[in-house]
Design a protein around this motif. Structure first.
Motif, PDB file in Angstrom:
ATOM      1  N   GLU A 214       0.828  -1.210   0.000  1.00  0.00           N
ATOM      2  CA  GLU A 214       0.000   0.000   0.000  1.00  0.00           C
ATOM      3  C   GLU A 214       0.861   1.259   0.000  1.00  0.00           C
ATOM      4  OE1 GLU A 214      -0.469  -2.682   1.966  1.00  0.00           O
ATOM      5  OE2 GLU A 214      -2.313  -3.403   1.034  1.00  0.00           O
ATOM      6  N   GLU A 215       1.987   1.219   0.719  1.00  0.00           N
ATOM      7  CA  GLU A 215       2.905   2.357   0.711  1.00  0.00           C
ATOM      8  C   GLU A 215       3.515   2.545  -0.678  1.00  0.00           C
ATOM      9  OE1 GLU A 215       4.766   2.673   5.157  1.00  0.00           O
ATOM     10  OE2 GLU A 215       5.267   0.867   4.010  1.00  0.00           O
ATOM     11  N   LEU A 216       3.820   1.435  -1.335  1.00  0.00           N
ATOM     12  CA  LEU A 216       4.360   1.513  -2.690  1.00  0.00           C
ATOM     13  C   LEU A 216       3.333   2.111  -3.647  1.00  0.00           C
ATOM     14  CD1 LEU A 216       6.183  -1.935  -2.896  1.00  0.00           C
ATOM     15  CD2 LEU A 216       7.255   0.325  -2.695  1.00  0.00           C
ATOM     16  N   GLU A 217       2.071   1.714  -3.509  1.00  0.00           N
ATOM     17  CA  GLU A 217       1.012   2.293  -4.341  1.00  0.00           C
ATOM     18  C   GLU A 217       0.930   3.806  -4.146  1.00  0.00           C
ATOM     19  OE1 GLU A 217      -2.587  -0.763  -5.162  1.00  0.00           O
ATOM     20  OE2 GLU A 217      -2.411  -0.088  -3.086  1.00  0.00           O
ATOM     21  N   LYS A 218       0.998   4.228  -2.894  1.00  0.00           N
ATOM     22  CA  LYS A 218       0.933   5.653  -2.583  1.00  0.00           C
ATOM     23  C   LYS A 218       2.135   6.385  -3.195  1.00  0.00           C
ATOM     24  CE  LYS A 218       0.316   8.816   1.333  1.00  0.00           C
ATOM     25  NZ  LYS A 218      -0.512   9.729   0.612  1.00  0.00           N
TER      26      LYS A 218
ATOM     27  N   LYS B  35       8.562  -1.839 -10.343  1.00  0.00           N
ATOM     28  CA  LYS B  35       9.279  -3.125 -10.419  1.00  0.00           C
ATOM     29  C   LYS B  35       9.110  -3.891  -9.105  1.00  0.00           C
ATOM     30  CE  LYS B  35      12.625  -5.982 -11.945  1.00  0.00           C
ATOM     31  NZ  LYS B  35      12.140  -7.310 -11.640  1.00  0.00           N
ATOM     32  N   GLU B  36       9.251  -3.189  -7.998  1.00  0.00           N
ATOM     33  CA  GLU B  36       9.068  -3.827  -6.689  1.00  0.00           C
ATOM     34  C   GLU B  36       7.644  -4.362  -6.543  1.00  0.00           C
ATOM     35  OE1 GLU B  36       9.831  -5.228  -2.849  1.00  0.00           O
ATOM     36  OE2 GLU B  36      11.276  -4.514  -4.321  1.00  0.00           O
ATOM     37  N   MET B  37       6.671  -3.584  -6.979  1.00  0.00           N
ATOM     38  CA  MET B  37       5.278  -4.020  -6.902  1.00  0.00           C
ATOM     39  C   MET B  37       5.048  -5.244  -7.788  1.00  0.00           C
ATOM     40  SD  MET B  37       3.461  -0.257  -6.932  1.00  0.00           S
ATOM     41  CE  MET B  37       1.775  -0.830  -6.762  1.00  0.00           C
ATOM     42  N   GLU B  38       5.584  -5.201  -8.999  1.00  0.00           N
ATOM     43  CA  GLU B  38       5.419  -6.329  -9.921  1.00  0.00           C
ATOM     44  C   GLU B  38       6.082  -7.587  -9.363  1.00  0.00           C
ATOM     45  OE1 GLU B  38       7.690  -6.807 -13.775  1.00  0.00           O
ATOM     46  OE2 GLU B  38       5.681  -6.319 -14.523  1.00  0.00           O
ATOM     47  N   ASP B  39       7.273  -7.441  -8.794  1.00  0.00           N
ATOM     48  CA  ASP B  39       7.973  -8.593  -8.219  1.00  0.00           C
ATOM     49  C   ASP B  39       7.158  -9.225  -7.093  1.00  0.00           C
ATOM     50  OD1 ASP B  39      10.046  -8.148  -9.995  1.00  0.00           O
ATOM     51  OD2 ASP B  39      11.406  -7.304  -8.478  1.00  0.00           O
ATOM     52  N   ARG B  40       6.578  -8.388  -6.264  1.00  0.00           N
ATOM     53  CA  ARG B  40       5.768  -8.916  -5.162  1.00  0.00           C
ATOM     54  C   ARG B  40       4.530  -9.637  -5.666  1.00  0.00           C
ATOM     55  NH1 ARG B  40       5.722  -4.536  -0.286  1.00  0.00           N
ATOM     56  NH2 ARG B  40       7.962  -4.094  -0.308  1.00  0.00           N
TER      57      ARG B  40
END
Length: 87
Positions: free
Chosen positions: A17-21, A52-57
């Protein structure tokens, strides 16, 4: 190079959620008028790292779910797998 590792570590410690923000904030900044080339380039690189971090997760989670479902005798729908998405 050490800076990239630090940035990666910083991203890995954040929740999804922090990454989305962060991604939303970067897009907002990139949309502003009068943003300079250097700043837009920096924001683009930051945004790319966040995505990239979001996609990896998501990929890791998809694999875990797929493995769990397959283990139980079910198959994961191909349109939800990386292979089925044409990647």
């Amino acid at each position: 190079m050490a800076k990239k590792a630090t940035e990666k570590e910083d991203l890995s410690s954040k929740s999804y959620e922090e990454l989305e923000k962060m991604a939303e904030e970067i897009m907002t900044e990139l949309s502003k008028e009068g943003i300079g080339l250097d700043q837009s380039s920096k924001l683009y690189r930051q945004g790319k790292a966040v995505l990239k971090e979001m996609e990896d997760r998501l990929e890791k989670l998809t694999k875990e779910v797929s493995d769990t479902i397959s283990h139980d005798g079910f198959s994961f729908p191909s349109h939800l797998t990386k292979k089925g998405r044409g990647s």
